[in-house]
Design a protein around this motif. Structure first.
Motif, PDB file in Angstrom:
ATOM      1  N   LEU A  36       0.854  -1.191   0.000  1.00 28.51           N
ATOM      2  CA  LEU A  36       0.000   0.000   0.000  1.00 28.51           C
ATOM      3  C   LEU A  36       0.886   1.236   0.000  1.00 28.51           C
ATOM      4  N   PHE A  37       0.640   2.133  -0.939  1.00 23.49           N
ATOM      5  CA  PHE A  37       1.403   3.375  -0.964  1.00 23.49           C
ATOM      6  C   PHE A  37       0.475   4.575  -1.035  1.00 23.49           C
ATOM      7  N   SER A  38       0.834   5.634  -0.369  1.00 22.56           N
ATOM      8  CA  SER A  38       0.128   6.912  -0.529  1.00 22.56           C
ATOM      9  C   SER A  38       0.941   8.014   0.158  1.00 22.56           C
ATOM     10  N   ALA A  39       0.600   9.253  -0.194  1.00 24.52           N
ATOM     11  CA  ALA A  39       1.200  10.385   0.533  1.00 24.52           C
ATOM     12  C   ALA A  39       0.429  10.630   1.826  1.00 24.52           C
ATOM     13  N   THR A  40      -0.790  10.088   1.893  1.00 17.43           N
ATOM     14  CA  THR A  40      -1.632  10.334   3.069  1.00 17.43           C
ATOM     15  C   THR A  40      -2.254   9.026   3.563  1.00 17.43           C
ATOM     16  N   PHE A  41      -2.261   8.861   4.875  1.00 17.67           N
ATOM     17  CA  PHE A  41      -3.005   7.755   5.492  1.00 17.67           C
ATOM     18  C   PHE A  41      -3.761   8.342   6.684  1.00 17.67           C
ATOM     19  N   PRO A  42      -4.918   8.949   6.443  1.00 15.69           N
ATOM     20  CA  PRO A  42      -5.622   9.596   7.546  1.00 15.69           C
ATOM     21  C   PRO A  42      -6.020   8.588   8.625  1.00 15.69           C
ATOM     22  N   GLU A  43      -6.168   9.128   9.827  1.00 18.58           N
ATOM     23  CA  GLU A  43      -6.464   8.314  11.003  1.00 18.58           C
ATOM     24  C   GLU A  43      -7.598   7.316  10.743  1.00 18.58           C
ATOM     25  N   GLN A  44      -8.661   7.790  10.080  1.00 20.20           N
ATOM     26  CA  GLN A  44      -9.859   6.935   9.941  1.00 20.20           C
ATOM     27  C   GLN A  44      -9.649   5.699   9.068  1.00 20.20           C
ATOM     28  N   VAL A  45      -8.576   5.676   8.235  1.00 23.00           N
ATOM     29  CA  VAL A  45      -8.365   4.441   7.452  1.00 23.00           C
ATOM     30  C   VAL A  45      -7.206   3.592   8.004  1.00 23.00           C
ATOM     31  N   ARG A  46      -6.519   4.111   9.030  1.00 15.91           N
ATOM     32  CA  ARG A  46      -5.307   3.407   9.504  1.00 15.91           C
ATOM     33  C   ARG A  46      -5.576   1.986   9.973  1.00 15.91           C
ATOM     34  N   THR A  47      -6.599   1.831  10.803  1.00 16.29           N
ATOM     35  CA  THR A  47      -6.868   0.496  11.333  1.00 16.29           C
ATOM     36  C   THR A  47      -7.222  -0.446  10.191  1.00 16.29           C
ATOM     37  N   PHE A  48      -8.012   0.080   9.266  1.00 10.63           N
ATOM     38  CA  PHE A  48      -8.425  -0.753   8.136  1.00 10.63           C
ATOM     39  C   PHE A  48      -7.218  -1.141   7.269  1.00 10.63           C
ATOM     40  N   THR A  49      -6.298  -0.181   7.049  1.00 13.07           N
ATOM     41  CA  THR A  49      -5.127  -0.510   6.220  1.00 13.07           C
ATOM     42  C   THR A  49      -4.317  -1.610   6.898  1.00 13.07           C
ATOM     43  N   ALA A  69      -3.504  -5.120   5.179  1.00 12.16           N
ATOM     44  CA  ALA A  69      -2.125  -5.584   4.938  1.00 12.16           C
ATOM     45  C   ALA A  69      -1.512  -5.959   6.278  1.00 12.16           C
ATOM     46  N   PRO A  70      -1.871  -7.155   6.809  1.00 14.46           N
ATOM     47  CA  PRO A  70      -1.422  -7.515   8.153  1.00 14.46           C
ATOM     48  C   PRO A  70       0.092  -7.705   8.236  1.00 14.46           C
ATOM     49  N   GLU A  71       0.626  -7.442   9.426  1.00 14.76           N
ATOM     50  CA  GLU A  71       2.060  -7.672   9.692  1.00 14.76           C
ATOM     51  C   GLU A  71       2.958  -6.916   8.719  1.00 14.76           C
ATOM     52  N   ALA A  72       2.495  -5.770   8.268  1.00 21.36           N
ATOM     53  CA  ALA A  72       3.271  -5.052   7.238  1.00 21.36           C
ATOM     54  C   ALA A  72       4.449  -4.299   7.833  1.00 21.36           C
ATOM     55  N   ASN A  73       5.526  -4.191   7.056  1.00 25.33           N
ATOM     56  CA  ASN A  73       6.541  -3.190   7.361  1.00 25.33           C
ATOM     57  C   ASN A  73       5.905  -1.840   7.080  1.00 25.33           C
ATOM     58  N   GLU A  74       6.169  -0.865   7.941  1.00 24.76           N
ATOM     59  CA  GLU A  74       5.513   0.430   7.739  1.00 24.76           C
ATOM     60  C   GLU A  74       6.534   1.543   7.657  1.00 24.76           C
ATOM     61  N   ILE A  75       6.336   2.415   6.673  1.00 29.16           N
ATOM     62  CA  ILE A  75       7.140   3.629   6.573  1.00 29.16           C
ATOM     63  C   ILE A  75       6.140   4.778   6.634  1.00 29.16           C
ATOM     64  N   ARG A  76       6.215   5.552   7.680  1.00 27.34           N
ATOM     65  CA  ARG A  76       5.187   6.562   7.939  1.00 27.34           C
ATOM     66  C   ARG A  76       5.774   7.959   8.027  1.00 27.34           C
ATOM     67  N   LEU A  77       4.933   8.949   7.777  1.00 27.44           N
ATOM     68  CA  LEU A  77       5.320  10.347   8.002  1.00 27.44           C
ATOM     69  C   LEU A  77       4.524  10.890   9.174  1.00 27.44           C
ATOM     70  N   LYS A  78       5.105  11.894   9.859  1.00 28.04           N
ATOM     71  CA  LYS A  78       4.329  12.582  10.895  1.00 28.04           C
ATOM     72  C   LYS A  78       3.407  13.583  10.195  1.00 28.04           C
ATOM     73  N   ALA A  79       2.323  13.974  10.898  1.00 27.61           N
ATOM     74  CA  ALA A  79       1.349  14.899  10.290  1.00 27.61           C
ATOM     75  C   ALA A  79       2.032  16.180   9.806  1.00 27.61           C
ATOM     76  N   THR A  80       3.067  16.616  10.524  1.00 26.87           N
ATOM     77  CA  THR A  80       3.720  17.883  10.176  1.00 26.87           C
ATOM     78  C   THR A  80       4.713  17.746   9.025  1.00 26.87           C
ATOM     79  N   GLU A  81       4.952  16.518   8.566  1.00 24.36           N
ATOM     80  CA  GLU A  81       5.953  16.324   7.507  1.00 24.36           C
ATOM     81  C   GLU A  81       5.318  16.173   6.128  1.00 24.36           C
ATOM     82  N   LEU A  82       4.001  16.351   6.072  1.00 21.57           N
ATOM     83  CA  LEU A  82       3.314  15.980   4.833  1.00 21.57           C
ATOM     84  C   LEU A  82       3.513  16.940   3.674  1.00 21.57           C
TER      85      LEU A  82
END
Ligand SMILES: Nc1ncnc2c1ncn2[C@@H]1O[C@H](COP(=O)(O)OP(=O)(O)OP(=O)(O)O)[C@@H](O)[C@H]1O
Length: 471
Positions: free
Chosen positions: A260-273, A277-290
């Motif tokens: 899964l790739f995107s520039a945005t992963f808002p809070e409301q879809v995080r649990t669903f993502t 994609a269970p047990e995924a490696n995650e590369i995330r940005l902080k809200a202020t880095e967007l």
């Protein structure tokens, strides 16, 4: 296909793109790489026939490259990396394709994500990085690395939200895969003939058409080992394409690698993502880095809805803009404004979701070639579209969601159509009443960004401010 695979990571990784780790140690090495990377790979691959006298275009290109080299050497930039493409475990045929595209160094997301994506056993990935920072290459190279070219069957399925983005991604697949025997096929409206069964290695499509082809048994899923969702938050949003995407995912093997790739992963879809994609490696940005530093953000305070059109028309009369995209909320507004601008002598075209495939393709091709400078559109192409010459984005209507709440994610994607991979650009928001001002302020607060006022009663000043930002 033989591949020099990097060591597989142990356990699940969660990385912030801003964490520094070994980056400072790698800085001098990275500068050294830059000085050689700019010449070595391109020279060895470019055919001699490509050589030509320098033109003014070359100087612009060179300027971008020099600036890009500076940006890529800055550890705080999303384009920064310590490694070269050669060190990412990619097959030499893919490296040839990459260097022929004039990519010299990976961006941060490419450097971080690729070793994780290519490691064995395959592991799911949720990858976030700012707009225009090269996420496409990360998943395209994974698809091209993972498929077995001796097996003539779909093995990698890439879902994205629009026809235009599918076509653009196909272009990247073809360029990067130029030196491989790969076959790729669209699964978008009007792309598959009746009775045809897709046997290409890589399939790129929109969820509605993909679901349709699966139903008609035109897209066999037995060998799919890679499912990629680009613009994943959008593809999984329940108001959007979530239902269809989930249905498709339930039809592929349970051990399929999910990316899964995107520039945005808002809070409301995080649990669903995370469930998707269970047990995924995650590369995330902080809200202020967007937000992307290269995009200067402005607003113009218009007196009322009618004044917005006058300001728009004035803006295009006074400014020399490279290429620009104007975003509106509704399809009829796009058509109406395009009509009025045309009657005032501006060359402008519109694109929206109810147009037929042939019309949409033609508009997009003309705009991509630069034959058309101004495109007015709805959110249909707010995401992913990559046209480097676009240096101005106008939010004629402030983006709101289906419940008319300010929509910071759509705002980020819209303004991200400019400022691609280290380039500069500007975005201008039109506000015309208290409500639109509040919506813009809410977006500004959510993203922690600065949106600066440009006057609508002093055009000389307005021109100066925007000209400086568009340089
Ligand atoms: N390593 C690289 N070196 C030079 N240019 C690159 C590199 N990687 C990607 N690019 C270019 O950068 C531009 C943006 O890349 P891409 O479209 O993949 O961004 P993205 O992160 O997917 O953006 P968005 O979030 O808007 O979809 C493209 O024109 C691409 O060709």
């Amino acid at each position: 296909m033989s591949k020099t695979s990097p060591a597989a990571p142990r356990g699940k990784l969660s990385i912030s793109l801003e964490d520094s780790g070994d980056e400072l140690d790698g800085l001098s090495q990275s500068i050294q790489q830059l000085s050689t990377a700019n010449t070595k790979p391109e020279q060895s691959i470019k055919p001699a026939a490509d050589k030509k006298e320098p033109s003014s275009d070359d100087f612009v290109e060179q300027e971008v490259e020099v600036r890009l080299a500076d940006i890529q050497a800055d550890p705080n930039s999303p384009l920064y990396s310590v490694k070269s493409f050669d060190k990412l475990g990619l097959h030499e045929n893919l490296l040839k394709g990459i260097y022929e595209m004039n990519f010299t160094k990976p961006s941060k997301i490419q450097e971080r994500a690729l070793p994780l994506l290519l490691a064995n056993p395959p592991r799911n990935m949720i990858g976030q990085s700012q707009s225009g920072t090269g996420k496409t290459a990360a998943f395209v190279l994974t698809m091209l690395s993972r498929v077995d070219y001796d097996l003539q069957a779909p093995q990698a399925l890439c879902l994205l939200p629009s026809r235009e983005l599918a076509r653009q991604t196909m272009d990247v697949v073809e360029k990067m895969g130029k030196y491989t025997p790969m076959k790729a096929k669209y699964a978008i409206k009007d792309s598959v003939k009746r009775g045809e069964v897709i046997d290409a290695h890589i399939v790129i499509g929109t969820p509605g058409t993909v679901a349709d082809l699966i139903r008609k048994r035109a897209l066999p899923l037995d060998n799919i080992k890679l499912l990629v969702l680009d613009e994943a938050d959008n593809m999984l949003s329940l108001q959007g394409l979530g239902d269809q995407t989930l249905r498709i995912k339930n039809l592929v093997h349970s051990d399929c690698q999910i990316i899964l790739f995107s520039a945005t992963f808002p809070e409301q879809v995080r649990t669903f993502t995370q469930r998707f994609a269970p047990e995924a490696n995650e590369i995330r940005l902080k809200a202020t880095e967007l937000t992307v530093d290269g995009i200067k953000q402005f607003y113009m305070d218009c007196k009322d809805a009618q004044h917005k059109f006058e300001v728009l028309s004035q803006l295009y009369s006074l400014m020399t803009v490279g290429q620009s995209i104007i975003f509106v909320r509704r399809r009829d507004t796009a058509e109406r404004i395009a009509g009025r601008m045309t009657s005032e002598g501006h060359a402008i075209v519109f694109l929206h979701g109810t147009m037929d495939s042939i019309e949409r393709d033609k508009v997009m091709d003309d705009f991509r070639k630069g034959d058309i400078k101004v495109l007015i559109t709805t959110n249909v192409i707010a995401r992913g579209i990559d046209i480097q010459q676009v240096n101005l984005v106008i939010n004629y209507d402030i983006p709101v969601d289906s419940e008319h709440r300010p929509d910071p994610e759509t705002y980020l994607h819209r303004i991200g159509r400019t400022g691609r991979f280290g380039r500069t650009g500007a975005s201008v928001n039109f506000v015309h009443n208290e409500q639109s001002m509040e919506q813009m302020e809410a977006i500004q607060a959510a993203l922690g960004c600065n949106i600066t006022k440009v006057p609508t009663d002093d055009w000389e000043q307005a021109r100066k401010i925007l000209k400086k930002a568009l340089k």
